[in-house]
Structures are given as C-alpha cells and as structure tokens.
Design an enzyme around this catalytic site. Sequence first.
Site, mmCIF file in Angstrom:
data_model
loop_
_atom_site.group_PDB
_atom_site.id
_atom_site.type_symbol
_atom_site.label_atom_id
_atom_site.label_comp_id
_atom_site.label_asym_id
_atom_site.label_seq_id
_atom_site.Cartn_x
_atom_site.Cartn_y
_atom_site.Cartn_z
ATOM 1 C CE1 TYR A 15 -3.604 10.266 -2.101
ATOM 2 C CE2 TYR A 15 -4.721 8.805 -3.639
ATOM 3 C CZ TYR A 15 -4.106 9.203 -2.415
ATOM 4 O OH TYR A 15 -3.637 8.185 -1.529
ATOM 5 C CB SER B 112 -9.552 4.856 -3.302
ATOM 6 O OG SER B 112 -8.620 5.136 -4.195
ATOM 7 C CB THR C 124 -5.923 11.976 0.268
ATOM 8 O OG1 THR C 124 -7.257 10.908 0.479
ATOM 9 C CG2 THR C 124 -4.758 11.499 1.221
HETATM 10 C C1 FMN Z 1 -3.491 -0.822 0.111
HETATM 11 C C2 FMN Z 1 -3.927 0.553 0.656
HETATM 12 C C3 FMN Z 1 -4.227 1.580 -0.358
HETATM 13 C C4 FMN Z 1 -4.573 2.718 0.139
HETATM 14 N N1 FMN Z 1 -4.928 3.559 -0.937
HETATM 15 C C5 FMN Z 1 -5.450 4.884 -0.591
HETATM 16 C C6 FMN Z 1 -5.844 5.564 -1.550
HETATM 17 O O1 FMN Z 1 -6.420 5.196 -2.684
HETATM 18 N N2 FMN Z 1 -6.433 7.007 -0.991
HETATM 19 C C7 FMN Z 1 -6.086 7.279 0.278
HETATM 20 O O2 FMN Z 1 -6.517 8.567 0.681
HETATM 21 N N3 FMN Z 1 -5.513 6.460 1.234
HETATM 22 C C8 FMN Z 1 -5.266 5.253 0.765
HETATM 23 N N4 FMN Z 1 -4.707 4.270 1.758
HETATM 24 C C9 FMN Z 1 -4.572 4.758 3.214
HETATM 25 C C10 FMN Z 1 -6.121 4.432 3.922
HETATM 26 O O3 FMN Z 1 -7.151 5.488 3.476
HETATM 27 C C11 FMN Z 1 -5.776 4.709 5.433
HETATM 28 O O4 FMN Z 1 -5.569 6.102 5.857
HETATM 29 C C12 FMN Z 1 -5.098 3.655 6.192
HETATM 30 O O5 FMN Z 1 -5.204 2.417 5.424
HETATM 31 C C13 FMN Z 1 -5.425 3.591 7.526
HETATM 32 O O6 FMN Z 1 -4.487 2.820 8.255
HETATM 33 P P1 FMN Z 1 -4.894 1.158 8.812
HETATM 34 O O7 FMN Z 1 -4.665 0.492 7.401
HETATM 35 O O8 FMN Z 1 -3.945 1.124 9.780
HETATM 36 O O9 FMN Z 1 -6.519 0.924 9.280
HETATM 37 C C14 FMN Z 1 -4.503 3.054 1.408
HETATM 38 C C15 FMN Z 1 -4.108 2.070 2.314
HETATM 39 C C16 FMN Z 1 -3.738 0.819 1.967
HETATM 40 C C17 FMN Z 1 -3.359 -0.056 3.130
HETATM 41 C C1 7N5 Z 2 -1.347 6.294 -6.410
HETATM 42 C C2 7N5 Z 2 -1.949 5.322 -5.442
HETATM 43 C C3 7N5 Z 2 -2.081 5.577 -4.248
HETATM 44 C C4 7N5 Z 2 -2.592 4.714 -3.260
HETATM 45 C C5 7N5 Z 2 -2.442 4.841 -1.899
HETATM 46 O O1 7N5 Z 2 -2.910 6.155 -1.433
HETATM 47 C C6 7N5 Z 2 -1.471 4.106 -1.021
HETATM 48 O O2 7N5 Z 2 -1.291 3.046 -1.477
HETATM 49 O O3 7N5 Z 2 -1.601 4.256 0.175
#
Ligand code: FMN
Ligand code: 7N5
Length: 357
Positions: A129, A106, A155
Amino acid sequence: MSIVCADDYRSRARGLLPAPLWDFIEGGSGDELTVDANRLAFDRISLRPRVLVDVSERSTATSVFGAALASPIGIAPTAYQRMLHPEGEVATARGAGQAGGLFVVSIFASRTLEEIAAAATGPLWLQLYWLRQRSALSRLVARAETAGYQALVLTVDAPVIGKRLRDLRNGFAIDAGVRAVNLDDALTEGKHISTPGTSAIATHAAATFDTSITWADLSWLRSTTALPLVLKGILTAEDAELAVAHGVDGIIVSNHGGRQLDGAIPAMRALPEVVAAVAGRVPVLLDGGVRRGRDILIALASGADAVLIGRPALWALTVDGSDGVAHLLSMLTEELSHTMALTGRPKLADLDPTVLA
Ligand SMILES: Cc1cc2nc3c(=O)[nH]c(=O)nc-3n(C[C@H](O)[C@H](O)[C@H](O)COP(=O)(O)O)c2cc1C
Ligand SMILES: CCCCC(=O)C(=O)O
C-alpha cells in the site's frame, strides 16, 4: 468428514475462529453486495462442452513473468496471517510452494519477508500500500529484491478502508502478539486497541496511507526497483489503458473481495473489458469469488492469465496450516483439469470465449 472442496474448509474454519476474527475474514464493506456479486458473476455463466475430444493428456502448467507454475492459481495478499495459524505466512508460503503456486505476500505480513522467502519453493511477490512514509516503502522494496521476490504489487483500490460494518460493530482489532513485522510499529499504531464502533485496521490505515497519490507518482515507485510492477484493483478499461500507458507490467482485476467499494462491479464482470483494453500487452490476473475449478476455467476463457484466491487460502491455513494450503491449491488445480476434460479443452490454450454461454 473429508474435505472435498474449498467450501468444506470454510465450514471447518468457521468453527475454529472467534466470531470477530471470522467476521473480519468473511465480511465485506457496506451491504456486502459486491462480496455476493463476485461469486454470482461466476455462477451466472454456463459452459458449452465439446465432446469426442481426446482429453487423456491435460496440462494446467503455465508461467508468469518467467516463473513456472503448476497451474494458473496463486494466493492473494492478505494481512496478519498469524491471527489464523501460529506459523502465519511461512506456512502459506510452504504450502503454495508444495503445490507449485504463486504467493503474494501482504505489506502487513506477520512474518518477515526473509522468513517467508526461506520457506518458499515457489515464486513470491510483495504487495504494497502506498504509505506516506516513502522511505519505509523503498526499504521494503530493497529487502524484497534481496530476498528474491519476483514482482511488486501495488494495491490501488484502498486509499481509505471500506466501511466494514462487521468490524465496526465488533470493534475489531489485531490479536496482541501479532504484528506487521516488516514495518516499524509506529506505522500500524493502534492495531491492538479495540474501540467499539471503529476498526483498528481502518484506523491505522487512515494514519499512514497516502490518499493523494495519482498516476504521476508511479514513476517514483518504478525508480526504486527493476522488479515488474503489477497494479491490483483495476476494474475498468479506462484504468487498464492508463496502467499500460504508465508502463505497468501486469494488472490484477479485483475489487478487494468486496471489502472496499460496496456496489463495485464484480471482478468477473469487469474482466472482459480490461482484457480487451490490455490486448495482450501485459498479463491480466483476477481475484474475487474464485472458489472452484469451474470459476478458474471461466476466468481463463475470458482472457485472464491466472487467478488469485483470498479467503479460501485463509480457511485452509486455519484448518491445517501449510498442508491445508497445499491441499487446497492441488484440489483447485485438479478441479480445473477435471473441468477441462468435461468441456473438451485439454490445454489452457484451448480456453477461449467459445466455452462460455
Ligand atoms: C482477511 C483479508 C485480508 C486482506 N488483506 C489484504 C492486504 O493486505 N492487501 C491487499 O492488497 N488485499 C488484501 N485483501 C484482499 C485480497 O487480496 C483479495 O483481493 C480478495 O480476498 C479476493 O477475494 P476472495 O477472498 O473472494 O478470493 C484481503 C482480503 C481478506 C479476506
Ligand atoms: C490496513 C490493512 C488492510 C488489510 C486489507 O487489505 C483488508 O483487510 O482487506
């Protein structure tokens, strides 16, 4: 008790984390309709097994953008992993490498791109992002190239952060001492400040994300790099068609694990129309609700080239650091292979819609 499936990591992790941090990981936006729908979409699909097929030799090995993977499973980008384990993204990278898996780092990683690369033995991609400060993005892209990252993931489903009611109620903020170390602190200002009724994540994103970008802006990002560019957060045939028309090299079908648009179509339900629109021109990956080898088999049979897992990797990281992440990925690979045996499809190439009902 032994850990024998991804959900066992979930129960353990829940007992180890403070409630607001658990809520941040577990939660979604609004009524969390899409969080639940992501998993239900897999559960609603049944399998049509074929029998008396020689399944003594099975292979889950594959490759993405020329990089070999032990199985079509990678780790989705998730922010600030040092909140869960002192080694953070370094442990995740080591674990992913041990299991022969891909790790998408990330933009809000809490270890440097270089530290993560030094620990990795498998392919790394960098997720971005679109920040208003484009110079910060181009610096990151240059560092990722130098450190050997193999693709960029933009994203596109988060111009604004979803209304995550748990985080708002908890006044969620990032632990003191955990920083988005690859960015100037000014770009995540306020991340440690807990204000009731607001989420520090949503606040810092609102201050820095460029909500005005469109398809026409992608050419700027392309001009900064020769790395493949993947879009994460595509859910429709229309946008898949536009992505390919704009020269994108890969697509991740995703609704951000139900954390962005509540009520968005489940990733698994969106996959077939995206696969049909892309028609093999670029790789298509999927994330959201993948918890079992069965889910992975269903996604691959529907045309995905690979899947990413989000929350389960965070549970495993919390419970057992790099060993947990490696074990989780190996377990999912074994479950996929096991399901391939029981469906009479010993090769990934055998996985097509005829296995689905
Ligand atoms: C705690 C957390 C933080 C996340 N941070 C990001 C991020 O920084 N960038 C991003 O593109 N997606 C982020 N996501 C989304 C994940 O990349 C992903 O799309 C999602 O968790 C997939 O679903 P799942 O948790 O059911 O496997 C985050 C998801 C979670 C749970
Ligand atoms: C600004 C951070 C966003 C992280 C993220 O993508 C998430 O928590 O799903």
